[in-house]
Motif scaffolding. Sequence first.
Motif, PDB file in Angstrom:
ATOM      1  N   PRO A   1      41.811  20.162  26.765  1.00 25.13           N
ATOM      2  CA  PRO A   1      41.276  21.117  25.785  1.00 25.13           C
ATOM      3  C   PRO A   1      39.752  21.081  25.701  1.00 25.13           C
ATOM      4  CG  PRO A   1      43.159  19.952  24.881  1.00 25.13           C
ATOM      5  CD  PRO A   1      42.805  19.261  26.176  1.00 25.13           C
TER       6      PRO A   1
ATOM      7  N   TYR B   1      36.551  30.846  27.128  1.00 22.66           N
ATOM      8  CA  TYR B   1      37.839  31.450  26.779  1.00 22.66           C
ATOM      9  C   TYR B   1      38.357  30.851  25.472  1.00 22.66           C
ATOM     10  CZ  TYR B   1      37.076  32.169  31.724  1.00 22.66           C
ATOM     11  OH  TYR B   1      36.494  32.462  32.929  1.00 22.66           O
ATOM     12  N   THR B   2      38.205  31.575  24.392  1.00 27.61           N
ATOM     13  CA  THR B   2      38.572  31.088  23.074  1.00 27.61           C
ATOM     14  C   THR B   2      40.085  30.949  22.937  1.00 27.61           C
ATOM     15  OG1 THR B   2      36.686  32.290  22.174  1.00 27.61           O
ATOM     16  CG2 THR B   2      38.310  31.485  20.597  1.00 27.61           C
ATOM     17  N   ARG B   3      40.519  29.818  22.390  1.00 24.47           N
ATOM     18  CA  ARG B   3      41.943  29.640  22.114  1.00 24.47           C
ATOM     19  C   ARG B   3      42.349  30.576  20.984  1.00 24.47           C
ATOM     20  NH1 ARG B   3      42.164  24.518  20.488  1.00 24.47           N
ATOM     21  NH2 ARG B   3      42.410  23.656  22.571  1.00 24.47           N
TER      22      ARG B   3
ATOM     23  N   LEU C   1      36.985  25.772  30.190  1.00 23.50           N
ATOM     24  CA  LEU C   1      37.632  26.615  29.189  1.00 23.50           C
ATOM     25  C   LEU C   1      36.669  27.180  28.155  1.00 23.50           C
ATOM     26  CD1 LEU C   1      40.912  24.592  28.459  1.00 23.50           C
ATOM     27  CD2 LEU C   1      40.516  26.370  30.170  1.00 23.50           C
TER      28      LEU C   1
ATOM     29  N   CYS D   1      47.532  29.296  28.977  1.00 20.77           N
ATOM     30  CA  CYS D   1      46.756  28.211  29.578  1.00 20.77           C
ATOM     31  C   CYS D   1      47.493  26.912  29.284  1.00 20.77           C
ATOM     32  CB  CYS D   1      45.345  28.173  28.978  1.00 20.77           C
ATOM     33  SG  CYS D   1      44.338  26.775  29.533  1.00 20.77           S
TER      34      CYS D   1
ATOM     35  N   SER E   1      48.950  27.089  25.486  1.00 19.33           N
ATOM     36  CA  SER E   1      48.222  27.856  24.490  1.00 19.33           C
ATOM     37  C   SER E   1      47.947  29.232  25.075  1.00 19.33           C
ATOM     38  CB  SER E   1      46.905  27.159  24.128  1.00 19.33           C
ATOM     39  OG  SER E   1      46.027  27.163  25.247  1.00 19.33           O
TER      40      SER E   1
ATOM     41  N   CYS F   1      44.958  38.139  25.932  1.00 23.25           N
ATOM     42  CA  CYS F   1      44.935  36.700  26.188  1.00 23.25           C
ATOM     43  C   CYS F   1      46.026  36.322  27.184  1.00 23.25           C
ATOM     44  CB  CYS F   1      45.057  35.896  24.894  1.00 23.25           C
ATOM     45  SG  CYS F   1      46.486  36.273  23.868  1.00 23.25           S
TER      46      CYS F   1
ATOM     47  N   ARG G   1      44.712  31.933  25.550  1.00 26.78           N
ATOM     48  CA  ARG G   1      43.255  32.008  25.460  1.00 26.78           C
ATOM     49  C   ARG G   1      42.770  33.420  25.768  1.00 26.78           C
ATOM     50  NH1 ARG G   1      39.944  27.437  25.095  1.00 26.78           N
ATOM     51  NH2 ARG G   1      41.155  25.516  24.824  1.00 26.78           N
ATOM     52  N   ARG G   2      41.786  33.837  24.997  1.00 28.30           N
ATOM     53  CA  ARG G   2      41.223  35.174  25.151  1.00 28.30           C
ATOM     54  C   ARG G   2      40.449  35.264  26.456  1.00 28.30           C
ATOM     55  NH1 ARG G   2      36.401  37.749  24.322  1.00 28.30           N
ATOM     56  NH2 ARG G   2      36.493  39.874  23.476  1.00 28.30           N
TER      57      ARG G   2
END
Length: 203
Positions: free
Chosen positions: A124, A132-134, A129, A88, A98, A85, A100-101
């Motif tokens: 958010p 791209y998982t948080r 985004l 971001c 954060s 990750c 993100r993956r």
Amino acid sequence: MPEAKVIRKKKLRSKALAARSAMTAIERDACSSRVCMQLKARLNELMDRRFQAPATIAVYAAMGDELNLASFIASAYSMPNITVCFPCMEPRGDQKMSMRRVAHTNYMAGAVPFINNPLEVFSPRSQKLLPYTRVNPKIIDFIVVPLVAFDDFGNRLGYGGGNYDRFLPLLRKDTTIIGVAFEAQHLDGLPIEEHDVPLSIIV
């Protein structure tokens, strides 16, 4: 923060950045490669201790003349059971950064918005985004932190935004936290604040 300390931090930051900029591209590439080799070794140690159980690591994409993690990132993507990750910038209360993956295919495509524009602040709810998982900070096992300057006591100086100061306390106590910098960025006796998080490992 007292004005004198603010001024001193600003001067030290400028001194460290000037020293980094004074390095040649060849020197930066060579030093970056050596640091990446040490990071790979430490990640391998972590995976061995975890008996190759899945792990999540956080890295950064170098801006300008920052220490370049490209070869370490490539190595991490090549390992099984590793989720990578990247930071971001997105406003969420007091937390402005954060993680993100980013899947390997997205990384290789070179179109990840917060990698290409690391200083841009995204909503958010931005459609950009969605792929791209948080990542919950509590699941991060290994994080590499960029430094503007560092001293012999593990104290660090960032760019002044406080993003890692706010993010690092959210990690688990057993998360491996590694600061990286060039030797040219080493300074003596950095001023510290109560919220500063010293690093036990600086490569």
